[in-house]
Scaffold this motif. Structure first.
Motif, short mmCIF file in Angstrom:
data_model
loop_
_atom_site.label_atom_id
_atom_site.label_comp_id
_atom_site.label_asym_id
_atom_site.label_seq_id
_atom_site.Cartn_x
_atom_site.Cartn_y
_atom_site.Cartn_z
N GLU A 60 46.92 44.70 32.00
CA GLU A 60 47.01 45.62 33.13
C GLU A 60 47.81 46.85 32.72
O GLU A 60 48.87 46.73 32.11
CB GLU A 60 47.70 44.88 34.29
CG GLU A 60 47.24 45.31 35.66
CD GLU A 60 47.92 46.57 36.18
OE1 GLU A 60 47.51 47.07 37.24
OE2 GLU A 60 48.88 47.04 35.53
N CYS A 82 41.51 35.47 35.44
CA CYS A 82 42.09 36.67 36.05
C CYS A 82 41.02 37.75 36.11
O CYS A 82 40.45 38.11 35.07
CB CYS A 82 43.29 37.14 35.23
SG CYS A 82 43.88 38.80 35.63
N VAL A 119 41.28 40.88 36.42
CA VAL A 119 41.64 42.08 35.68
C VAL A 119 41.30 41.92 34.20
O VAL A 119 40.62 42.75 33.60
CB VAL A 119 43.14 42.41 35.85
CG1 VAL A 119 43.56 43.53 34.90
CG2 VAL A 119 43.43 42.79 37.28
N CYS A 173 45.24 46.05 38.49
CA CYS A 173 45.21 44.89 39.38
C CYS A 173 45.22 45.37 40.83
O CYS A 173 46.17 46.03 41.27
CB CYS A 173 46.41 43.99 39.12
SG CYS A 173 46.52 42.60 40.28
N CYS A 209 46.53 36.81 44.15
CA CYS A 209 46.23 36.71 42.71
C CYS A 209 44.91 35.97 42.57
O CYS A 209 44.72 34.92 43.20
CB CYS A 209 47.35 35.96 42.00
SG CYS A 209 47.01 35.55 40.27
#
Length: 332
Positions: free
Chosen positions: A244, A181, A183, A275, A95
């Motif tokens: 996502e 993040c 994404v 992702c 992640c």
């Protein structure tokens, strides 16, 4: 077939039948996040967001937990159920938020602010959780922050966008770790505005991991389970979804008469917002994971015990109503 993402498995094998056979034989439960591929969601026993799956991991009586998600999620299952075998289809499924918060640096940061209570988003390593007072998810963060005295200083890590969203909404001045993040960072405000112009009246549902310039265009901001609920219950026939795109699978199942459009990246489409870590898990790897009972998640006991405390506190402070979807009848 991409042998990196799909290890060699006999192509004549009925993967669904074999996964179901192994699940029963090994008394295993399959947990899948909303960001997994649709076929993995369909075969899972439970599908949900991080809070949903944390609860299921803590409650299950299965001997083995197969976590179709990313590594920190499987770690949470192991932290809460240390006597159970917890496996992840691909150990490389990490992640970017976890990577943005190295435990050693975070420990120093926390020690430099001893008068701050530490809230960490669940998207972090077990080692970071061990230096945390309370874990939060996007589902329960607001509820938990509201329970903290207003004069209590707060560190929020690792997602600066979720922390910033909470700070603005609740009027709390929080010290933010600067993680993001990858994404949700890829959504384009320019392309989103153009998409809204093509679909006048279509509401935008966004995850709070999105930057503020995207959140400002949203009609609803919430966790994946909250976005799913909004998208399926709104009267609108077309909904733009800024998270996502794996979540759209459940939306289409719940409301097949509606149109769900993924918010665009800079190139005008949503494909760049898949992702890459979640995509590492495949049906082939899920089958092999069940067959071989690995890769297995293992944690040293000192870290596990330290990380369990803020997770248990989170569960105790969370809203009582869980939203995890039991899909055990599908493919079982």
């Amino acid at each position: 077939m991409n042998l990196i993402n799909n290890p060699h498995v006999d192509p004549t094998l009925d993967l669904v039948a074999e996964i179901n056979r192994l699940r029963e034989e090994k008394n295993a439960v399959i947990l899948a996040h909303y960001y997994q591929a649709g076929e993995i969601q369909d075969i899972a026993d439970f599908v949900g967001d991080s809070l949903d799956l944390s609860r299921k991991a803590a409650e299950t009586d299965a001997d083995m937990i197969v976590f179709c998600g990313v590594r920190f999620m499987a770690e949470v299952a192991k932290i809460l159920s240390p006597k159970k075998k917890v496996v992840l289809p691909d150990l490389k499924a990490g992640c970017s938020l976890e990577d943005s918060c190295p435990p050693d640096e975070f420990e120093k940061f926390v020690k430099a602010h001893p008068d701050h209570m530490v809230l960490s988003y669940i998207n972090c390593s077990a080692a970071v959780k061990a230096h945390t007072d309370i874990i939060v998810t996007s589902s329960n963060a607001e509820h938990i922050v509201r329970q903290i005295p207003e004069d209590q200083k707060i560190i929020f890590a690792p997602d600066r966008h979720l922390g910033g969203f909470l700070s603005r909404k609740l009027g709390r001045d929080m010290l933010l770790w600067q993680g993001t993040c990858i994404v949700h960072e890829l959504f384009s405000e320019k392309e989103l505005v153009k998409l809204k112009a093509k679909h006048p009246g279509a509401p935008v549902a966004a995850h709070p991991e999105c930057p503020d310039n995207i959140v400002q265009h949203a009609d609803h901001v919430g966790s994946t389970s909250s976005i799913l609920k909004f998208a399926t219950e709104t009267d609108a026939d077309t909904i733009i979804v800024a998270t996502e795109p794996g979540i759209i699978h459940q939306m289409e199942k719940a409301a097949p008469h509606k149109t769900f459009i993924g918010a665009p990246g800079a190139d005008g489409n949503c494909s760049c917002n898949t992702c890459p870590f979640m995509a590492l898990n495949t049906m082939e790897k899920l089958y092999l994971c069940l067959r071989d009972e690995g890769p297995e998640i293992e944690l040293d006991e000192e870290t596990r015990v330290a990380a369990e405390k803020p997770l248990r506190k989170m569960l105790a402070m969370s809203p009582t109503l869980g939203a995890a979807k039991d899909v055990s009848a599908i493919g079982a």
